[in-house]
Design an enzyme around this catalytic site. Structure first.
Site, PDB file in Angstrom:
ATOM      1  N   ASP A 124     -11.845  73.800 148.319  1.00 42.28           N
ATOM      2  CA  ASP A 124     -12.712  72.979 149.155  1.00 42.28           C
ATOM      3  C   ASP A 124     -12.060  71.609 149.288  1.00 42.28           C
ATOM      4  O   ASP A 124     -11.766  70.956 148.275  1.00 42.28           O
ATOM      5  CB  ASP A 124     -14.088  72.867 148.489  1.00 42.28           C
ATOM      6  CG  ASP A 124     -15.116  72.156 149.356  1.00 42.28           C
ATOM      7  OD1 ASP A 124     -14.724  71.425 150.283  1.00 42.28           O
ATOM      8  OD2 ASP A 124     -16.323  72.316 149.081  1.00 42.28           O
ATOM      9  N   VAL A 125     -11.840  71.139 150.500  1.00 48.91           N
ATOM     10  CA  VAL A 125     -11.169  69.846 150.696  1.00 48.91           C
ATOM     11  C   VAL A 125     -11.970  68.692 150.116  1.00 48.91           C
ATOM     12  O   VAL A 125     -11.424  67.597 149.913  1.00 48.91           O
ATOM     13  CB  VAL A 125     -10.864  69.573 152.182  1.00 48.91           C
ATOM     14  CG1 VAL A 125      -9.932  70.621 152.759  1.00 48.91           C
ATOM     15  CG2 VAL A 125     -12.141  69.447 153.011  1.00 48.91           C
ATOM     16  N   SER A 143     -13.379  64.569 167.312  1.00 50.15           N
ATOM     17  CA  SER A 143     -14.523  65.003 168.119  1.00 50.15           C
ATOM     18  C   SER A 143     -14.813  63.928 169.148  1.00 50.15           C
ATOM     19  O   SER A 143     -14.505  62.745 168.926  1.00 50.15           O
ATOM     20  CB  SER A 143     -15.753  65.199 167.225  1.00 50.15           C
ATOM     21  OG  SER A 143     -16.927  65.371 168.003  1.00 50.15           O
ATOM     22  N   TYR A 170     -22.526  61.840 161.240  1.00 47.16           N
ATOM     23  CA  TYR A 170     -21.482  62.700 161.789  1.00 47.16           C
ATOM     24  C   TYR A 170     -20.596  61.903 162.733  1.00 47.16           C
ATOM     25  O   TYR A 170     -19.364  61.959 162.642  1.00 47.16           O
ATOM     26  CB  TYR A 170     -22.066  63.907 162.526  1.00 47.16           C
ATOM     27  CG  TYR A 170     -20.989  64.741 163.192  1.00 47.16           C
ATOM     28  CD1 TYR A 170     -20.061  65.440 162.416  1.00 47.16           C
ATOM     29  CD2 TYR A 170     -20.868  64.796 164.584  1.00 47.16           C
ATOM     30  CE1 TYR A 170     -19.049  66.180 163.012  1.00 47.16           C
ATOM     31  CE2 TYR A 170     -19.868  65.541 165.182  1.00 47.16           C
ATOM     32  CZ  TYR A 170     -18.965  66.228 164.391  1.00 47.16           C
ATOM     33  OH  TYR A 170     -17.942  66.949 164.976  1.00 47.16           O
ATOM     34  N   THR A 212     -18.387  77.672 168.697  1.00 47.67           N
ATOM     35  CA  THR A 212     -17.847  78.209 167.447  1.00 47.67           C
ATOM     36  C   THR A 212     -19.002  78.281 166.446  1.00 47.67           C
ATOM     37  O   THR A 212     -20.168  78.194 166.834  1.00 47.67           O
ATOM     38  CB  THR A 212     -16.736  77.299 166.894  1.00 47.67           C
ATOM     39  OG1 THR A 212     -17.309  76.031 166.541  1.00 47.67           O
ATOM     40  CG2 THR A 212     -15.641  77.072 167.934  1.00 47.67           C
TER      41      THR A 212
END
Length: 250
Positions: free
Chosen positions: A59-60, A139, A152, A187
């Site tokens: 997991d990063v 993004s 986010y 996605t």
């Protein structure tokens, strides 16, 4: 070995499509992900292209795990040509006052800290080689803040700023840095964001044709295969129906 690409978050979405695109063009792939079985399934599929694949399960968000795996790469895998920092997620679509602190922390730990950890761990190999290319997946949320996007959006603004900083600081090492900012893409992104609510996820893409993971893979491959003296620094990509984070024609 031939050219090597290192891709985080390769079990689905952009990461998986990017791995498939490069494998089909005979790049050897280091792929990472948290889900061991899905990562192995992706690896097995990539092997059908006649290339070598090294799957790394971590997991990063976990700094020690990131550095343990990357610092102990087998010698044949150390000459990394391209790093794609793809691992990332959105959690929740809540107003600032109602948002979950746990969601905020997970997004920051993945989208910001994870990008930093992996980049920092991989860079010594590129510096030793005297060249390299980092491709960060950002993004459109890193260009405009939208309602109920709060942390986010902040995390993707950070990815944009980190990319600019990398580009400047790594010039002496001949390391390219590209950041690709996709808009709406169909996605697993929205399924994760809405915590498994497939109806809410599906509604996000109704009435227009969004981007697909394969579209971003094509763009990533184009950026990666330009001549050595050419670097696409910053690229915003949306479907035709979308102008930016705010405006979509349905």
């Amino acid at each position: 070995m031939n050219t090597i690409i290192f891709i985080t978050g390769a079990t689905s979405g952009f990461g998986k499509a990017i791995a498939e695109k490069f494998a089909a063009n005979k790049w050897n792939c280091i792929i990472t992900g948290r889900r061991k079985e899905r990562l192995q399934e992706v690896a097995d599929n990539l092997l059908t292209h006649g290339i070598k694949v090294l799957p790394l399960v971590f997991d990063v968000q976990q700094k020690e795990e990131v550095f343990k795996h990357i610092q102990n790469l087998p010698d044949e895998w150390k000459a990394i040509d391209i790093l794609v920092n793809n691992a990332g997620l959105a959690l929740g679509r809540d107003s600032f006052d109602k948002a979950s602190l746990d969601d905020w922390e997970t997004m920051i730990d993945t989208n910001v800290k994870g990008l930093l950890y992996v980049s920092k761990a991989v860079l010594p190999y590129m510096i030793a080689k005297g060249k390299g290319h980092i491709i960060n997946i950002g993004s459109t949320a890193g260009k405009e803040v939208y309602m109920n996007g709060n942390v986010y959006c902040a995390s993707k603004h950070a990815a944009d700023a980190i990319s600019a900083a990398q580009r400047m600081d790594l010039l002496p090492h001949k390391i390219k840095v590209t950041v690709i900012h996709p808009g709406a893409a169909d996605t697993e992104f929205s399924i994760v964001r809405f915590k498994g609510d497939r109806e809410k996820s599906k509604a996000m893409y109704e009435g227009y044709e969004p981007l697909l993971a394969e579209d971003i893979a094509e763009i990533c491959y184009y950026c990666a295969t330009l001549p050595p003296h050419v670097c696409i620094n910053d690229l915003v990509v949306t479907c035709t129906a979308q102008a930016n984070s705010y405006y979509t024609y349905k």
